[in-house]
Design an enzyme around this catalytic site. Structure first.
Site, PDB file in Angstrom:
ATOM      1  N   LYS A 143      -0.931  -9.636   3.063  1.00 59.41           N
ATOM      2  CA  LYS A 143      -0.273  -9.270   4.537  1.00 59.41           C
ATOM      3  C   LYS A 143      -2.249  -8.489   5.196  1.00 59.41           C
ATOM      4  O   LYS A 143      -1.692  -8.112   3.788  1.00 59.41           O
ATOM      5  CB  LYS A 143       1.102  -8.398   4.007  1.00 59.41           C
ATOM      6  CG  LYS A 143       1.653  -7.735   4.878  1.00 59.41           C
ATOM      7  CD  LYS A 143       3.414  -7.683   4.650  1.00 59.41           C
ATOM      8  CE  LYS A 143       3.268  -5.983   3.908  1.00 59.41           C
ATOM      9  NZ  LYS A 143       2.404  -5.053   4.676  1.00 59.41           N
ATOM     10  N   GLU A 193       7.933  -3.920  11.519  1.00 56.36           N
ATOM     11  CA  GLU A 193       8.439  -2.786  11.290  1.00 56.36           C
ATOM     12  C   GLU A 193       8.678  -1.807  11.625  1.00 56.36           C
ATOM     13  O   GLU A 193       8.393  -1.806  12.806  1.00 56.36           O
ATOM     14  CB  GLU A 193       7.569  -1.982   9.921  1.00 56.36           C
ATOM     15  CG  GLU A 193       8.280  -0.526   9.233  1.00 56.36           C
ATOM     16  CD  GLU A 193       6.783  -0.320   8.382  1.00 56.36           C
ATOM     17  OE1 GLU A 193       6.358  -0.943   8.024  1.00 56.36           O
ATOM     18  OE2 GLU A 193       7.072   0.856   7.514  1.00 56.36           O
ATOM     19  N   ASP A 224       1.128  -1.363   0.357  1.00 52.16           N
ATOM     20  CA  ASP A 224      -0.187   0.008   0.351  1.00 52.16           C
ATOM     21  C   ASP A 224       0.562   1.409   0.040  1.00 52.16           C
ATOM     22  O   ASP A 224       0.334   2.490  -0.102  1.00 52.16           O
ATOM     23  CB  ASP A 224      -0.624   0.151   1.208  1.00 52.16           C
ATOM     24  CG  ASP A 224      -0.676   0.158   2.376  1.00 52.16           C
ATOM     25  OD1 ASP A 224       0.623  -0.278   2.914  1.00 52.16           O
ATOM     26  OD2 ASP A 224      -0.946  -0.078   3.546  1.00 52.16           O
TER      27      ASP A 224
HETATM   28  O1  KIV Z   1       3.104  -0.935   1.772  1.00 53.44           O
HETATM   29  C1  KIV Z   1       4.789  -1.432   2.045  1.00 53.44           C
HETATM   30  O2  KIV Z   1       5.528  -0.765   1.667  1.00 53.44           O
HETATM   31  C2  KIV Z   1       4.886  -2.269   3.154  1.00 53.44           C
HETATM   32  C3  KIV Z   1       5.870  -2.726   3.760  1.00 53.44           C
HETATM   33  C4  KIV Z   1       7.107  -1.586   4.350  1.00 53.44           C
HETATM   34  C5  KIV Z   1       6.852  -3.932   4.076  1.00 53.44           C
HETATM   35  O3  KIV Z   1       3.934  -2.900   3.893  1.00 53.44           O
END
Ligand code: KIV
Length: 287
Positions: free
Chosen positions: A119, A188, A51
């Site tokens: 995710k 993160e 996202d």
């Molecule tokens: O959306 C994204 O880029 C992420 C990463 C920072 C893990 O969730």
């Protein structure tokens, strides 16, 4: 460049722990077909259609503006490139918060768009959603620590788990995600020691971003790695290219050539053969 040995699958990633002698997992975000092809050719293991597309491609200040349809659109573009990488579709804000049913339907949209798994951000309170997804045969990657979808609740993009009590909570969150069925967990924006403790505490791989060197893999945002822009970059980013400078140099050279008449030249143009040129000349002169 690491050689790619066929398309990676969830079970192959789920078993990868550095402590067992496995190679660390290299993950990158990508949002379109050229990015996916580059990641695949570079031997990257996992592509996350993140996202973060909201901020690095679509110009928003946070990730809250993108929808399931946006992520599905970019997932389709990545999947069309047929990369030798596992494709993870990122469930955006509000796609897994309202109900278990909505969560499963939204995840299915990303799977149908070409992701092999999804995710989602958050700790123990996401367990019912994760269990329902796993039950629907949709593999789930967890994400704890600095979860950008919680930007307002966190009061900004702030490192999490700096206090001992909060660090212990993060370990409990990670264990709960593993128990609920997550096959990997993104860590993160957390201190090195906390990420190391989580990585020791769980049997699924941890993939760090701003979480130090002791995770089972690392993930960075495509545009950060390549230096596509030079706006604020967090300290955990390592730039491997300066594409902003090379892009601006190339575009200014193009603009200069257009203005001076140096582009296009004869070789960059299509020509009539002699016979047609002559006939066209007659036509052009009114003959
Ligand atoms: O959306 C994204 O880029 C992420 C990463 C920072 C893990 O969730």
């Amino acid at each position: 460049m690491a050689p790619s040995s066929g398309k990676l699958t969830v079970p192959k990633i789920a078993g990868r722990k550095v402590r067992d002698g496995d190679d660390a997992i290299a993950m990158i975000t990508a949002y379109d077909a050229p990015g996916a092809r580059a990641a695949s050719d570079a031997g990257i293991d996992i592509i996350l259609v993140g996202d973060s597309v909201a901020m690095v491609v679509l110009g928003y200040d946070d990730t809250l503006q993108v929808t399931v349809d946006d992520i599905a659109h970019h997932t389709r573009a990545v999947a069309r490139a047929n990369p030798n990488c596992l494709i993870v579709g990122d469930l955006p804000w509000m796609s897994f918060h309202v109900s278990v049913e909505e969560t499963v339907r939204n995840a299915a949209t990303l799977i149908r768009a070409g992701a092999q798994c999804v995710k989602l951000e958050g700790g123990r309170k996401r367990v019912p959603m994760i269990e329902a997804l796993v039950d629907a045969e949709i593999p789930v990657m967890g994400h704890v620590g600095l979860t950008p979808q919680s930007v307002h609740a966190m009061g900004g993009f702030r490192v999490q788990g700096r206090q001992a009590e909060a660090a212990v909570e993060l370990i409990e969150d990670a264990k709960a995600l593993q128990h609920a069925g997550c096959f990997a967990i993104v860590l993160e924006g957390i201190p090195v020691k906390v990420a190391e403790a989580i990585t020791d505490a769980v049997d699924v791989p941890t993939i760090g971003i701003g979480a130090g060197p002791h995770c089972d893999g690392q993930v960075l945002v495509y545009h950060d790695v390549l230096g596509i822009e030079d706006r604020f970059v967090p300290k955990f980013v390592r730039r491997y290219a300066d594409m902003k400078t090379s892009t601006i140099d190339a575009l200014s050279a193009y603009a200069d050539d257009v203005r001076s008449g140096a582009f296009p030249n004869a070789e960059e143009s299509y020509h009539l053969n002699d016979e047609q040129a002559e006939a066209f000349g007659l036509y052009g002169s009114g003959g």
